[in-house]
Design an enzyme around this catalytic site. Sequence first.
Site, PDB file in Angstrom:
ATOM      1  N   ASP A  13       0.809  -1.220   0.000  1.00 57.58           N
ATOM      2  CA  ASP A  13       0.000   0.000   0.000  1.00 57.58           C
ATOM      3  C   ASP A  13       0.841   1.269   0.000  1.00 57.58           C
ATOM      4  O   ASP A  13       0.452   2.288   0.567  1.00 57.58           O
ATOM      5  CB  ASP A  13      -0.966   0.034   1.206  1.00 57.58           C
ATOM      6  CG  ASP A  13      -1.762  -1.252   1.326  1.00 57.58           C
ATOM      7  OD1 ASP A  13      -2.251  -1.718   0.289  1.00 57.58           O
ATOM      8  OD2 ASP A  13      -1.875  -1.783   2.440  1.00 57.58           O
ATOM      9  N   LYS A  16       2.014   2.063  -5.125  1.00 59.95           N
ATOM     10  CA  LYS A  16       2.663   1.497  -6.324  1.00 59.95           C
ATOM     11  C   LYS A  16       1.845   1.749  -7.578  1.00 59.95           C
ATOM     12  O   LYS A  16       2.383   1.951  -8.654  1.00 59.95           O
ATOM     13  CB  LYS A  16       2.844  -0.017  -6.169  1.00 59.95           C
ATOM     14  CG  LYS A  16       3.913  -0.409  -5.176  1.00 59.95           C
ATOM     15  CD  LYS A  16       4.133  -1.910  -5.170  1.00 59.95           C
ATOM     16  CE  LYS A  16       3.028  -2.691  -4.496  1.00 59.95           C
ATOM     17  NZ  LYS A  16       2.868  -2.488  -3.072  1.00 59.95           N
ATOM     18  N   GLY A  40      -4.017  -4.692  -4.403  1.00 60.46           N
ATOM     19  CA  GLY A  40      -5.010  -3.705  -4.802  1.00 60.46           C
ATOM     20  C   GLY A  40      -4.304  -2.470  -5.304  1.00 60.46           C
ATOM     21  O   GLY A  40      -3.584  -1.815  -4.554  1.00 60.46           O
ATOM     22  N   HIS A  41      -4.439  -2.200  -6.588  1.00 60.32           N
ATOM     23  CA  HIS A  41      -3.798  -1.020  -7.161  1.00 60.32           C
ATOM     24  C   HIS A  41      -4.869  -0.070  -7.666  1.00 60.32           C
ATOM     25  O   HIS A  41      -5.730  -0.470  -8.440  1.00 60.32           O
ATOM     26  CB  HIS A  41      -2.886  -1.413  -8.335  1.00 60.32           C
ATOM     27  CG  HIS A  41      -1.657  -2.134  -7.887  1.00 60.32           C
ATOM     28  ND1 HIS A  41      -0.781  -2.731  -8.752  1.00 60.32           N
ATOM     29  CD2 HIS A  41      -1.154  -2.335  -6.653  1.00 60.32           C
ATOM     30  CE1 HIS A  41       0.200  -3.281  -8.068  1.00 60.32           C
ATOM     31  NE2 HIS A  41       0.003  -3.052  -6.792  1.00 60.32           N
TER      32      HIS A  41
END
Length: 429
Positions: A13, A16, A40-41
């Site tokens: 987190d 990125k 999760g992006h």
Amino acid sequence: MANVTVIGAQWGDEGKGKIVDWLAERADAVVRFQGGHNAGHTLVVGENVYKLSLLPSGIVTGTLSIIGNGVVLDPWALRDEMVKLRGQGVSITTENFALADNCALILPIHRDLDGLRETAAGSGKIGTTGRGIGPAYEDKVGRRAIRVCDLAHLDALDAQLNRLCAHHDALRAGFGEPPVDRARLIADLKDIAPFVLEYAEPVWRRLNKVRKAGARILFEGAQGVLLDVDHGTYPFVTSSNTVSGTAASGSGLGPSAAGFVLGIVKAYTTRVGSGPFPTELEDETGQRLGERGHEFGTVTGRKRRCGWFDAVIVRQSCAVSGVTGIALTKLDVLDGFDTIKICTGYRLNGKVYDYLPAHAADQAAVEPIYEEMPGWQETTAGARSWADLPAQAIKYISRVQELIETPVALVSTSPQREDTILVRDPFAD
Ligand code: IMP
């Protein structure tokens, strides 16, 4: 030509998504090499927000996007994500997307087991994302996984299913659960097989080919080094190697392919899930960091734990991952503090440590040693050059750089692509 490997240098987190998206514009291929849909992006492109868990970030820009063999693939999650992105106008075809035919699959029984174990562990739980990541990797190294290529041979899967079900049935019995519904599992696999097989190929071949042709490859890491199964805060880690070296083994390219290793580093520290966190602040300051930084998980929506910047763990992450330079993110969250603290070492049983010891009990017991710096009152959000930053913010960045013994390559000052201060272009030869 240069390749770039992006990894998180804390507990994930770090932001990125934006950096990868920014680099993906200039890459010829983007590769996921470990983890699964636990990642999760969030990509913000103008007015549009894209949330990715499994697909490489390059997919949004139409860049060749590859899921490498090091990933554990939930085919149903992949289908859902593709449907969602196509609904947002993103084109996904066999031209711009491929997945490794030797990827291990995450099956519904893995998700079941992840949940059963976490519930049974009570307060000792890992705090996983509940996506079946750990059990899927266990089956992979236990040599009983169903892989993407098996989907083309479902009629010849008996021996593998026997091994898989024997293992899971014993575990399920221990939790008072019925055995695996084998007929249902086969029916589910038959149903999803044509969708997965359309994109399956020996991606190592395609990657080697594009590399030889001079393509710039961007390796997109998930999670962070402190969640690495070897180097992280074990056992409170994920089940893959998140360090840069995995870019090679998880994609089918040799070690020299990694290129410039860009460590993504948040200007403070956060973590989701359980486990040691030396600089955690369970007070108003921690609350403030969480609110200003919108620190809620992309995948699970969980509130992230927050604390001051810990130079010890980032120095360690940079060392074990061979980080060439860092991208410092979310500096603006520190705007408006009178003073800011940085952890420079730990104290444990009267001894001073300049690294995080390996044992979980020691990691939980270390006391951070802080140095304090004056903060700044101006806003750093949206800055695009050093001249836009207050002098104290520049001093903070310099001190971070010095303590982690790794140069700053870029500073990200908002979720928008353009709000970036570039010091050294990771793609430059
Ligand atoms: P798992 O990867 O679901 O097995 O979860 C193991 C640990 O890694 C838990 O502490 C999760 O919160 C953490 N984790 C997994 N993926 C991410 C991520 O993308 N960002 C931050 N933490 C993660």
